[in-house]
Design a protein around this motif. Structure first.
Motif, short mmCIF file in Angstrom:
data_model
loop_
_atom_site.label_atom_id
_atom_site.label_comp_id
_atom_site.label_asym_id
_atom_site.label_seq_id
_atom_site.Cartn_x
_atom_site.Cartn_y
_atom_site.Cartn_z
N MET A 23 0.85 -1.19 0.00
CA MET A 23 0.00 0.00 0.00
C MET A 23 0.88 1.24 0.00
O MET A 23 2.02 1.21 0.45
CB MET A 23 -0.88 0.03 1.26
N HIS A 24 0.33 2.34 -0.51
CA HIS A 24 1.01 3.63 -0.44
C HIS A 24 -0.05 4.72 -0.49
O HIS A 24 -0.89 4.75 -1.39
CB HIS A 24 1.99 3.80 -1.60
N PHE A 25 -0.03 5.63 0.50
CA PHE A 25 -0.97 6.75 0.51
C PHE A 25 -0.38 7.92 -0.26
O PHE A 25 0.72 8.38 0.05
CB PHE A 25 -1.29 7.17 1.94
N ALA A 26 -1.10 8.37 -1.28
CA ALA A 26 -0.62 9.48 -2.10
C ALA A 26 -1.81 10.14 -2.79
O ALA A 26 -2.79 9.47 -3.15
CB ALA A 26 0.38 8.99 -3.17
N ASP A 27 -1.73 11.45 -2.94
CA ASP A 27 -2.75 12.22 -3.67
C ASP A 27 -4.14 12.08 -3.05
O ASP A 27 -5.16 12.20 -3.75
CB ASP A 27 -2.81 11.79 -5.14
N GLY A 28 -4.22 11.80 -1.74
CA GLY A 28 -5.51 11.65 -1.08
C GLY A 28 -6.14 10.27 -1.25
O GLY A 28 -7.27 10.06 -0.79
N TRP A 29 -5.42 9.35 -1.87
CA TRP A 29 -5.91 7.99 -2.10
C TRP A 29 -4.99 6.99 -1.41
O TRP A 29 -3.78 7.21 -1.32
CB TRP A 29 -5.94 7.64 -3.59
N LEU A 30 -5.55 5.85 -0.99
CA LEU A 30 -4.74 4.72 -0.59
C LEU A 30 -4.62 3.81 -1.80
O LEU A 30 -5.58 3.18 -2.23
CB LEU A 30 -5.38 3.95 0.57
N TRP A 31 -3.43 3.76 -2.38
CA TRP A 31 -3.14 2.88 -3.50
C TRP A 31 -2.77 1.51 -2.92
O TRP A 31 -2.04 1.42 -1.93
CB TRP A 31 -1.99 3.41 -4.33
#
Length: 403
Positions: free
Chosen positions: A107-115
């Motif tokens: 997982m990676h949190f970026a741009d307001g999303w959890l990818w």
């Protein structure tokens, strides 16, 4: 009379009651750090403290924080991601963020999303009303664009300003999969297009991150197994070569570079199974050796860079979760290791064990899976065998170096 005067002068110069000099005895240094309530008999380095902060989680694997302090926990066997929030001194589950995604892992949190990544797909999700459950999920890279399954089915995900990175590990131990999409790191545009080979020669890298303040991609790669098997070792009984070879690798991955697997391992050392290849020396020549090496079969699994000041003189260093050996005669690994980075060169120069989860008589108390830096700068690590999360914090002097 002169003699009497001389004796009197000498007597006058001597202290009446001289006191013996008091030797300064330094206070004994602690031999171990602090374990909080409910923490097993881990060895903890002096200056550090370990606390139990969550339990009964079931298949607790990778972790990630968002920008509001919500902690996400992936559970690939359950096919879900849990959302946890700090309540007092504990992290409590507030909701199931997403479910129905078997093998969900990196997982990676970026741009307001959890990818998040499955073994063959990449998605992103967000919670817009703050209840801990995703109300919007988008598939960025659908199944069919990435190989799935295999012996190393885990998928990391790194999201930067421009790109998405993921890695595809070996389907087995040391297969020659040069002509496939495996054993490689792939880069995509953030909309899932523009698939590009970034680096090759990896075995099993489960997390990728940028070194803070740079565009450098870093990851930890597991070493291969059975290094001395073809020389007549008796597996898991008598294996003096395999027990110490090859190392797990901390790599700085660069575009277009080759990192050796399956032909070359460690510091440009050929695997015995491939040493008779006509091009083995050329393969060694183009292999990028590890930036830092861990012990053989430690299963150095995941890591977090330290960006805050919670631990004094630690900023820029890395905490690494090592899950421990399964195929060593004498177990090893099972720890959280600190890798020290030189702030001038940006390169690793040493490492220290912070927490050891293996007892002196080789009882396994926990198998660390992932590390993540919390908003306050402390570090959490997960264990998927005890289904718990532990917190490492600083308990030493604030002006100490922590070494």
């Amino acid at each position: 009379m002169a003699t009497s005067v001389l004796i009197g002068c000498l007597t006058a110069q001597r202290p009446a009651n001289p006191r013996p000099q008091q030797a300064t005895v330094p206070a004994p240094k602690p031999t171990a750090g602090v374990r909080g309530q409910g923490v097993p008999e881990f060895w903890v380095r002096p200056g550090y403290r370990v606390d139990l902060v969550a339990e009964n989680l079931g298949n607790a694997r990778f972790m990630e924080f968002d920008d509001k302090g919500t902690l996400y926990l992936s559970r690939p066997q359950r096919g879900d991601i849990l959302a946890l929030r700090l309540r007092g001194n504990r992290y409590e589950v507030v909701n199931t963020f997403i479910e129905g995604y078997p093998t969900v892992h990196g997982m990676h949190f970026a741009d307001g999303w959890l990818w998040f990544a499955q073994t063959g797909a990449i998605h992103k999700a967000r919670d817009t009303d703050g209840d801990g459950k995703a109300d919007e999920v988008q598939t960025v890279i659908p199944e069919g664009k990435l190989p799935k399954g295999g012996g190393h089915w885990w998928r990391p995900i790194l999201v930067t300003d421009r790109y998405i990175y993921t890695a595809i590990g070996d389907s087995g131990n040391i297969n020659d999969e040069t002509d496939t999409e495996r054993q490689k790191i792939w880069r995509f545009n953030k909309d899932g297009t523009g698939k590009t080979l970034f680096a090759s020669g990896i075995r099993n890298t489960e997390k990728l991150r940028l070194r803070p303040g740079t565009n450098e991609v870093w990851g930890v790669d597991h070493g291969s197994d059975w290094f001395g098997r073809t020389l007549g070792e008796r597996p898991q009984q008598f294996q003096p070569i395999t027990d110490y070879n090859p190392p797990d690798e901390l790599n700085h991955y660069e575009e277009g570079k080759f990192y050796g697997h399956p032909f070359i391992t460690g510091n440009k050392l050929p695997r015995i199974e491939y040493q008779n290849r006509k091009d083995i020396v050329e393969l060694a020549d183009k292999t990028v050796p590890p930036a830092w090496s861990f012990g053989a079969h430690w299963a150095a699994n995941s890591f977090t860079f330290l960006t805050k000041d919670h631990f004094p003189e630690h900023k820029g260093d890395m905490f690494v979760a090592c899950r421990g050996s399964w195929n060593r005669v004498i177990p090893d690994g099972y720890r959280i290791e600190r890798v020290l980075f030189d702030p001038v060169t940006g390169r690793p120069y040493g490492s220290l064990t912070i927490v050891k989860t293996l007892t002196a008589d080789n009882r396994v108390l926990a198998r660390p899976v992932d590390c993540v830096e919390a908003p306050d700068g402390s570090v959490l690590f997960s264990c998927d065998t005890t289904n718990r999360i532990y917190r490492i914090s600083w308990a030493g002097e604030r002006n100490a170096k922590g070494n």
